[in-house]
Design an enzyme around this catalytic site. Structure first.
Site, short mmCIF file in Angstrom:
data_model
loop_
_atom_site.label_atom_id
_atom_site.label_comp_id
_atom_site.label_asym_id
_atom_site.label_seq_id
_atom_site.Cartn_x
_atom_site.Cartn_y
_atom_site.Cartn_z
N PRO A 231 0.83 -1.21 0.00
CA PRO A 231 0.00 0.00 0.00
C PRO A 231 0.87 1.26 0.00
CG PRO A 231 -0.65 -1.49 1.78
CD PRO A 231 0.59 -2.06 1.17
N GLY A 232 0.42 2.25 -0.71
CA GLY A 232 1.12 3.54 -0.70
C GLY A 232 2.35 3.61 -1.57
N GLY A 234 2.33 3.87 -4.73
CA GLY A 234 2.11 4.70 -5.91
C GLY A 234 1.42 3.98 -7.06
N HIS A 450 15.74 2.54 30.66
CA HIS A 450 15.16 1.64 29.66
C HIS A 450 15.74 1.94 28.27
CE1 HIS A 450 11.63 -0.70 27.97
NE2 HIS A 450 12.00 0.00 26.91
N GLU A 451 15.66 3.21 27.88
CA GLU A 451 16.15 3.58 26.54
C GLU A 451 17.66 3.40 26.44
OE1 GLU A 451 14.06 3.85 24.20
OE2 GLU A 451 12.31 4.00 25.51
P1 ADP Z 1 -1.23 2.87 -3.80
O1 ADP Z 1 -2.27 3.00 -4.85
O2 ADP Z 1 -0.08 2.01 -4.21
O3 ADP Z 1 -1.74 2.50 -2.44
P2 ADP Z 1 -1.06 5.70 -4.15
O4 ADP Z 1 -0.81 5.78 -5.60
O5 ADP Z 1 -2.44 5.94 -3.69
O6 ADP Z 1 -0.57 4.29 -3.59
O7 ADP Z 1 -0.04 6.66 -3.42
C1 ADP Z 1 -0.45 7.55 -2.42
C2 ADP Z 1 0.33 8.84 -2.50
O8 ADP Z 1 1.70 8.62 -2.17
C3 ADP Z 1 0.35 9.45 -3.87
O9 ADP Z 1 -0.76 10.24 -4.10
C4 ADP Z 1 1.63 10.26 -3.85
O10 ADP Z 1 1.42 11.51 -3.24
C5 ADP Z 1 2.53 9.45 -2.96
N1 ADP Z 1 3.44 8.59 -3.73
C6 ADP Z 1 3.48 7.24 -3.71
N2 ADP Z 1 4.45 6.78 -4.52
C7 ADP Z 1 5.02 7.85 -5.09
C8 ADP Z 1 6.09 8.03 -6.04
N3 ADP Z 1 6.75 6.99 -6.56
N4 ADP Z 1 6.41 9.29 -6.40
C9 ADP Z 1 5.75 10.34 -5.88
N5 ADP Z 1 4.75 10.25 -5.00
C10 ADP Z 1 4.38 9.02 -4.59
ZN ZN Z 2 11.65 -0.23 24.88
#
Ligand code: ADP
Ligand code: ZN
Length: 638
Positions: A231-232, A234, A450-451
């Protein structure tokens, strides 16, 4: 039985959607008509809309500049004394007459000179008959039609609900706007890194731009492209960029939206989506989270009936494409292993593009994209940020850039400073600082030890990453944090790396025990212990790293193989062996941490004291303290 009722039900859906369609058509015609009528109603002079109170004040003023007020129903057209055409409009307030509202026709009943004298001072008020039948019809229609619509809609919904005998309540959540062409154009320039994926996609762009070129040579144009990745990373962005580069419309929908729909609605939505895309061809259909509708049909008792219908419809539509349909279907998933194989067959999603988490240089590029257009101070070090964000996705990085700008704005800075960036990074990684949470002296001291324990064990062990920062400022749900900096992205981790991670995670609790006594341990180590348990388990079950369970793994739940006694895909006896191995790993880790900290007690005291005094210590400040720590032979593994 269930199968028999199916055709009926689909027919109902069809009727209902036809009804809705014709209804929408009427509504559109009506709106369009209204538009025409209001457009034709006056001349093309643009009139200023003024408040009725203002009109009344000026009309009752002998020195006012209004010459004539023409009243048609609710509308007033106002002609000024030096004009020969109405230049202002107003609307009656509510239903009362203008007289009720204070507009008096001063000249009513006068004749001759008296009339012209009066007219020079006060406006003539002229009542026109409201013969705009269409306006009335429209007014009525606009009030009544939505009610009819709602009634039809609800009765249709009730019918669906009774035939679906469940799910009716989920309907309320379904999104009204499911797909549509994209407005903001995205191109490959907006997608940083991921060169390989972009390379593969340029070909698709070319197909969309010059379909003829490929057709002439008899080349089969790809139909489905599957983007796979965390996820995330792009995937959506990339699909939009393909549409942007090829300059074609982009229709998108998310698989999870189907899950909220009524029986039959998913499938008909797919039909609509595809027919819309075909009408606008060349075009792109993007189905996000396709795993939500296309998970393996046999896994866990099979997909729901609704999912199956939706999936089947997608397959039917894709199989029905002509070679020259010009529609390319892109889909995204982070679980390729979960997808129904039928989806991956030739002619369907037969192109696979892996979208990976960005490496360091790609992270830098992504950060540059997202800091572009934001004013930044010269001290902002994106390279350092790229370095310490191993494992972050593009979306995480975009988030950091945004947080940095927010922080800068909140602090009233003119540009984003490196301090804002560091704060944003830490906030995104662990949660915001909780300055308001006051720790008492005792808690601060425990946290400091701890840290310091984590830091010293991590520093001393040879296969652990270097310590980057230690802080006892509470953040998110933690009392303090010790950061380790992966020197570079590594694809593999050795068993030594992992064992050192286990030991340094134990370092916190062990330090507490050494300093405050074994019965004074706190709840501050719960997340450390959870991490140890998770990592140790995966070392045994997934990586084959057990002392007695070497090179054998224990498949997870998705194999669908369960023994009767354990409910797990392995026997009771194996289960015990696994538990023993996990236990052994965490005991060994605690033991190594203890050996290290006992041997470096002086350093532990020094570091804890320093933390209590300064709260946060950066790499350079840690260096002189940690320098004197030693690795005892008993803690060595190799
Ligand atoms: P996915 O569909 O893989 O979950 P998204 O395409 O929705 O991810 O990415 C979410 C946001 O993260 C995008 O709108 C962008 O702002 C940022 N992002 C992710 N990958 C890139 C990339 N390779 N270059 C620039 N921005 C990115
Ligand atoms: Zn710890």
């Amino acid at each position: 039985m269930a199968d028999k009722t199916k055709p009926m039900q689909q027919k109902n859906n069809k009727n209902a959607s036809n009804m809705i369609r014709s209804f929408l058509f009427i509504l559109i015609v009506a709106c369009f008509g209204a538009f025409l009528i209001t457009g034709m109603n006056g001349t093309n002079v643009k009139k200023d809309e003024v408040p009725i109170s203002d009109v009344i004040r000026r009309a009752n003023d002998p020195n006012g500049n209004i010459a004539k007020i023409a009243v048609t129903g609710q509308n007033l057209d106002i002609t000024l004394k030096d004009k020969d055409q109405p230049t202002e409009t107003s609307r009656k307030d509510g239903s009362g007459t203008l007289y009720d509202q204070g507009l008096v026709n001063h000249c009513e009943g006068l004749e001759g000179d008296a009339l012209s004298d009066c007219e020079a001072k006060y406006p003539v008020i002229e009542y026109k008959e409201d013969n705009n039948v269409w306006g009335i019809v429209l007014d009525v229609a606009l009030t009544v039609l939505p009610i009819i619509a709602i009634v039809i809609f609800f009765s249709w919904m009730m019918r669906q609900a009774t035939s679906a005998n469940s799910q009716s309540m989920a309907f309320g959540k379904s999104k009204a706007k499911l797909y549509g062409p994209d407005k903001k154009k995205v191109t490959f320039k907006d997608v940083a890194g991921n060169e390989a994926a972009k390379q593969d996609l340029t070909e698709i762009v070319d197909f969309l731009k010059n379909p003829k070129k490929y057709e002439k040579l008899g080349a089969k144009i790809p139909r489905g492209v599957l983007l796979a990745g965390d996820p995330g990373t792009g995937k959506t962005l990339m699909a939009r960029a393909v549409a942007g580069e090829a300059n074609v419309p982009f229709f998108s929908i998310s698989g999870s939206e189907f899950a909220e729909m009524f029986v039959g609605v998913g499938a008909s939505r797919v039909r609509d989506l595809f027919s819309k895309a075909k009408k606008n061809a060349p075009s792109i259909i993007f189905i996000d989270e396709i795993d939500a509708v296309a998970h393996k049909r046999d896994a866990r008792g099979g997909a729901g009936r609704e999912d199956e219908q939706t999936l089947n419809q997608i397959l039917v539509e894709m199989d029905g494409f002509d070679n020259d349909s010009g529609v390319i279907v892109m889909a995204a998933t982070n679980r390729v292993d979960m997808l129904d194989k039928a989806l991956l067959r030739p002619g369907r999603f037969d192109r696979h593009i892996n979208v990976t988490l960005p490496e360091r240089k790609d992270r830098l590029e992504i950060l540059k994209v997202h800091f572009k257009g934001k004013p930044v101070e010269a001290d902002v070090d994106l390279e350092a940020l790229a370095k310490k964000t191993a494992g972050s996705s593009g979306a995480d990085l975009a988030n950091i850039a945004n947080e940095a700008a927010i922080t800068a704005a909140r602090e009233g800075h003119k540009a984003v400073s490196n301090k804002d960036v560091v704060e944003a990074f830490e906030k995104v990684a662990i949660g915001p600082e909780r300055k308001s949470k006051v720790m008492n002296e005792k808690e601060r001291k425990i946290t400091a030890y701890h840290e310091a324990g984590h830091a010293i064990v991590g520093h001393v062990l040879p296969d652990s990453d270097p310590v980057h920062k230690v802080t006892i400022i509470p953040r998110g749900s933690t009392g303090g944090v010790t950061w380790f900096l992966p020197p570079e992205d590594r694809s593999y981790k050795s068993i030594y790396d992992l064992k050192d991670i286990l030991a340094r995670a134990m370092g916190g609790r062990v330090a507490e025990k050494l300093v405050f006594g074994k019965d004074a341990i706190t709840t501050g180590a719960s997340s450390d212990l959870k991490n140890v348990a998770t990592l140790a388990k995966s070392m045994i079950v997934e990586e084959g790293m057990g002392a007695n369970l070497r090179n054998i793994v224990f498949p997870g739940e998705e194999t669908g193989y369960y023994t009767i006694t354990t409910g797990k895909p392995y026997s009771e006896k194996t289960s015990e062996l696994i538990d023993a191995e996990i236990r052994k790993l965490s005991d060994e880790a605690a033991n190594r941490a203890e050996i290290v900290l006992k041997a470096n007690k002086a350093v532990l005291d020094k570091l804890a004291a320093e933390l209590l005094a300064r709260e946060s210590l950066e790499e350079a400040e840690l260096e002189p303290i940690l320098k004197s720590a030693k690795l005892p032979a008993a803690a060595k593994l190799h």
